[in-house]
Structures are given as C-alpha cells and as structure tokens.
Design a protein around this motif. Structure first.
Motif, mmCIF file in Angstrom:
data_model
loop_
_atom_site.group_PDB
_atom_site.id
_atom_site.type_symbol
_atom_site.label_atom_id
_atom_site.label_comp_id
_atom_site.label_asym_id
_atom_site.label_seq_id
_atom_site.Cartn_x
_atom_site.Cartn_y
_atom_site.Cartn_z
ATOM 1 N N TYR A 33 -5.350 9.434 -2.848
ATOM 2 C CA TYR A 33 -6.633 8.919 -3.355
ATOM 3 C C TYR A 33 -7.639 10.055 -3.541
ATOM 4 O O TYR A 33 -8.301 10.163 -4.572
ATOM 5 C CB TYR A 33 -7.191 7.873 -2.390
ATOM 6 C CG TYR A 33 -8.627 7.512 -2.653
ATOM 7 C CD1 TYR A 33 -8.953 6.610 -3.668
ATOM 8 C CD2 TYR A 33 -9.657 8.102 -1.927
ATOM 9 C CE1 TYR A 33 -10.281 6.285 -3.928
ATOM 10 C CE2 TYR A 33 -10.977 7.783 -2.181
ATOM 11 C CZ TYR A 33 -11.284 6.887 -3.189
ATOM 12 O OH TYR A 33 -12.602 6.583 -3.449
ATOM 13 N N THR A 73 1.961 6.813 6.360
ATOM 14 C CA THR A 73 1.754 6.273 5.012
ATOM 15 C C THR A 73 0.273 6.173 4.694
ATOM 16 O O THR A 73 -0.147 6.447 3.563
ATOM 17 C CB THR A 73 2.420 4.894 4.870
ATOM 18 O OG1 THR A 73 3.797 4.993 5.250
ATOM 19 C CG2 THR A 73 2.351 4.411 3.425
ATOM 20 N N GLN A 125 -7.235 0.075 -3.159
ATOM 21 C CA GLN A 125 -8.013 1.206 -3.650
ATOM 22 C C GLN A 125 -9.505 0.959 -3.472
ATOM 23 O O GLN A 125 -10.260 1.887 -3.142
ATOM 24 C CB GLN A 125 -7.699 1.463 -5.120
ATOM 25 C CG GLN A 125 -8.338 2.735 -5.669
ATOM 26 C CD GLN A 125 -8.080 2.901 -7.145
ATOM 27 O OE1 GLN A 125 -8.730 2.242 -7.969
ATOM 28 N NE2 GLN A 125 -7.130 3.747 -7.493
ATOM 29 N N THR A 154 -1.485 8.028 1.621
ATOM 30 C CA THR A 154 -2.262 7.202 0.685
ATOM 31 C C THR A 154 -3.663 7.762 0.516
ATOM 32 O O THR A 154 -4.176 7.876 -0.609
ATOM 33 C CB THR A 154 -2.330 5.752 1.205
ATOM 34 O OG1 THR A 154 -1.001 5.241 1.377
ATOM 35 C CG2 THR A 154 -3.081 4.862 0.234
ATOM 36 N N TYR A 201 0.837 -1.195 0.000
ATOM 37 C CA TYR A 201 0.000 0.000 0.000
ATOM 38 C C TYR A 201 0.871 1.243 0.000
ATOM 39 O O TYR A 201 2.065 1.194 0.314
ATOM 40 C CB TYR A 201 -0.935 0.018 1.222
ATOM 41 C CG TYR A 201 -0.206 0.187 2.539
ATOM 42 C CD1 TYR A 201 -0.060 1.446 3.123
ATOM 43 C CD2 TYR A 201 0.370 -0.906 3.185
ATOM 44 C CE1 TYR A 201 0.623 1.598 4.328
ATOM 45 C CE2 TYR A 201 1.057 -0.762 4.377
ATOM 46 C CZ TYR A 201 1.177 0.494 4.941
ATOM 47 O OH TYR A 201 1.863 0.665 6.115
ATOM 48 N N GLY A 202 0.255 2.351 -0.362
ATOM 49 C CA GLY A 202 0.955 3.625 -0.389
ATOM 50 C C GLY A 202 0.295 4.545 -1.386
ATOM 51 O O GLY A 202 -0.658 4.149 -2.081
ATOM 52 N N PRO A 203 0.754 5.778 -1.492
ATOM 53 C CA PRO A 203 0.146 6.719 -2.438
ATOM 54 C C PRO A 203 0.156 6.179 -3.865
ATOM 55 O O PRO A 203 1.197 5.749 -4.365
ATOM 56 C CB PRO A 203 1.050 7.955 -2.317
ATOM 57 C CG PRO A 203 1.646 7.853 -0.952
ATOM 58 C CD PRO A 203 1.842 6.391 -0.706
#
Length: 320
Positions: A314, A306, A182, A310, A173-175
């Motif tokens: 989004y 994080t 998602q 994230t 996961y992460g930006p």
C-alpha cells in the motif's frame, strides 16, 4: 504425463491473478488466463478474452481440464437495492451458468466457483461459527446472486456429471488489495483518530495466499468434488485488534478512541449507515474444520506477516 490445463476467469482481478501466478510457480498445472482488458500476465501464460456480461464472448474450453471461476460482479456498498439484484443476476448467475454449460459440453472435468460467505449470512452470534453445510441465509442482492449461482451449478452437476466445487471466502486481504480493506489502510495512514477502540466482536478473514492455496488444493483433490468449503485464516480478530495490527504494520500509532459500541450503533442508525456499522461492530466467524478433515488443508500464511506485506505494498504503490 501432461500437466492439467486450468483456465482461471477474472485473471486480472485480485484473486484471479494471484491464482494464476501461484499455478505458474508450482509448475504442476498449465494455467490459462481468461480476462477483460490488459494484464501483466501477458507473456507469462496463454491469455484469452472473457467478459461475463457478453454472452457471445465465451472462451474456447477445448482441452481444459479445470475451470476456476473468480470473475463476478462484486459487492458495492452503495448499490441501489431496487436495481442491484437484476444486475447481479445477469453476471453472477446467468453469466456463470453460461460458462459452466460450455465447460460441461467441452469435457471439462471440474468447475471451481468462488462464491461468498454472504451466502451463509451477514453475521454470527459471538462464539458461533458459520459452517459449510449450514442452511444458506443470504440477505443482500450480492449474496442472493451467489447463492442462486451455486444452486444453478449444483443442478448442472446433477444433469451433466460436471464436478462442482464451491468456495465461500470472507473479506480477502493481502498485497494489492483494494475496496474496503484499502479504505481501512487509508484511514489509518492519515493518523486520524477513529472511535473504534472498544469493539468486542470477532471476525474471520482470509489472506490471499491462504485462499489461493485452498483453491489450488481443490483443483485435483478427489474429496473436493461437489463440496462446499469456507475459506479462512483460522484466526479471528475484533475490529479494534484488526485496526491496531494494521496501524502497527503501517508504522503509525494506533489512534483508536474507546467509544461504547451502543453509541456507535445509535449514531450509525441516525445517519443511515447501519449496514457499515454492522460490518464494523458485528461478528462473523467461520469454521474451517471441514477443509482439514476432507482435504488435509490448513492455512499456512502468517497473518502478521501478511499484514506487513499488505501495508508495504500500500505504501509503495497506493499511498499518496
């Protein structure tokens, strides 16, 4: 002294792009991006075309010191089982081995393969952890293909002397993350109540920054040669905790209804969604002590920060 040249496949993917960008920031290596289609990496580093499904489109590896292979046919929840294994093998096994053979014949020293925790299995008992040296137990087509690719690479390493490093991450996961993570963000962003407030499992995740840090550590660490490592944040969360933290990061109230787990399992079985239920309700914990002992590597990215980054990405780039 010339900085080592590192070719990263799948460089327009989530992990591949993040790896190239980090290599550029560190300036200790010369990254080369191997990818399909367009990429924002154009102009930042050398870019070569690469497609795992096209045997004739192997990149020229002359002068490359290390290959980081992140390109793959990824796991898709609605894959048809009777067709999936053949499709996965063509890309993840045959395509990977073609590239690795080219690497060995071109004088590449090390081949880092991004595998999957699915090689270990789908779940652990609460309090038990997968370890890098456990006997593999893949149960779906994607996991089987990754395991077969690992075995093929080990055989090639024995045959040619190519150093192989295998890294198995869980959910990343992460930006900019897509796919299942998602989807979780999308559910939570609607404010829709979810019957997942009483889930008492434990699951290991890995932030993209932590995964990339481990990958780059393995580029030139002498103790990484011919080893398997599991990637993780070192912090395990229940599904309820994960969804609550993500809701907070989105600035949304956590509308999680505490429905007993056995009811959720019964409903999932009834509607033919047992696989999804296993991922939401089951545990999957990872031991990363080997990383610390052999590499001196510890995860450094804070999960709360994080999650916030994230969620912000989004909301700015994905939310409608």
């Amino acid at each position: 002294m010339t900085a080592p040249r590192v070719l990263v496949t799948g460089a327009n993917g989530f992990v591949g792009e993040a790896t190239v960008l980090k290599l550029l920031m560190q300036q200790a290596f010369q990254p080369v991006a191997a990818l399909r289609g367009n990429s924002r990496l154009l102009g930042l580093c050398p870019v070569v075309k690469f497609d795992l499904t096209q045997p004739e489109q192997l990149p020229d590896l002359t002068g490359i010191d290390v290959v980081i292979h992140t390109a793959a046919r990824v796991h898709v929840m609605n894959d048809i089982a009777s067709q999936a294994l053949e499709s996965f093998r063509k890309v993840n096994v045959e395509g990977t081995l073609r590239l690795a053979r080219r690497a060995a014949s071109s004088g590449v020293k090390r081949f880092i393969f991004l595998s999957s925790i699915k090689v270990n299995g789908e779940h652990t008992s609460r309090g038990q952890r997968f370890r890098a040296d456990d006997l593999p137990n893949p149960t779906d087509a994607y996991g089987v293909s990754k395991y077969e690719a690992e075995e093929s690479l080990r055989a090639l390493a024995h045959e040619t002397g190519l150093e192989v490093v295998i890294i198995r991450p869980p959910l990343v996961y992460g930006p900019g993350v897509k796919a299942n993570f998602q989807s979780m963000l999308r559910w939570l962003d609607t404010g829709m109540p979810l019957p997942l407030g009483a889930i008492d499992n434990k699951r290991s995740l890995v932030a993209i920054d932590n995964l990339v840090s481990l990958i780059i550590t393995c580029v030139d660490h002498p103790s990484a040669s011919n080893q398997v490592f599991l990637a993780g944040d070192g912090v395990d969360l229940s599904t309820s905790e994960l969804l609550s933290l993500l809701s907070c990061s989105l600035g949304r109230p956590s509308r999680l209804i505490p429905v007993p787990q056995y009811i959720l399992q019964w409903v999932a079985k009834l509607v033919g969604r047992r696989g999804i239920a296993d991922r939401l309700l089951g545990s999957l914990q990872i031991d990363i002590e080997k990383n610390k002992e052999l590499l001196g590597w510890v995860p450094s990215s804070d999960i709360d920060e994080t999650f916030r980054r994230t969620a912000k990405y989004y909301q700015e780039h994905t939310a409608k």
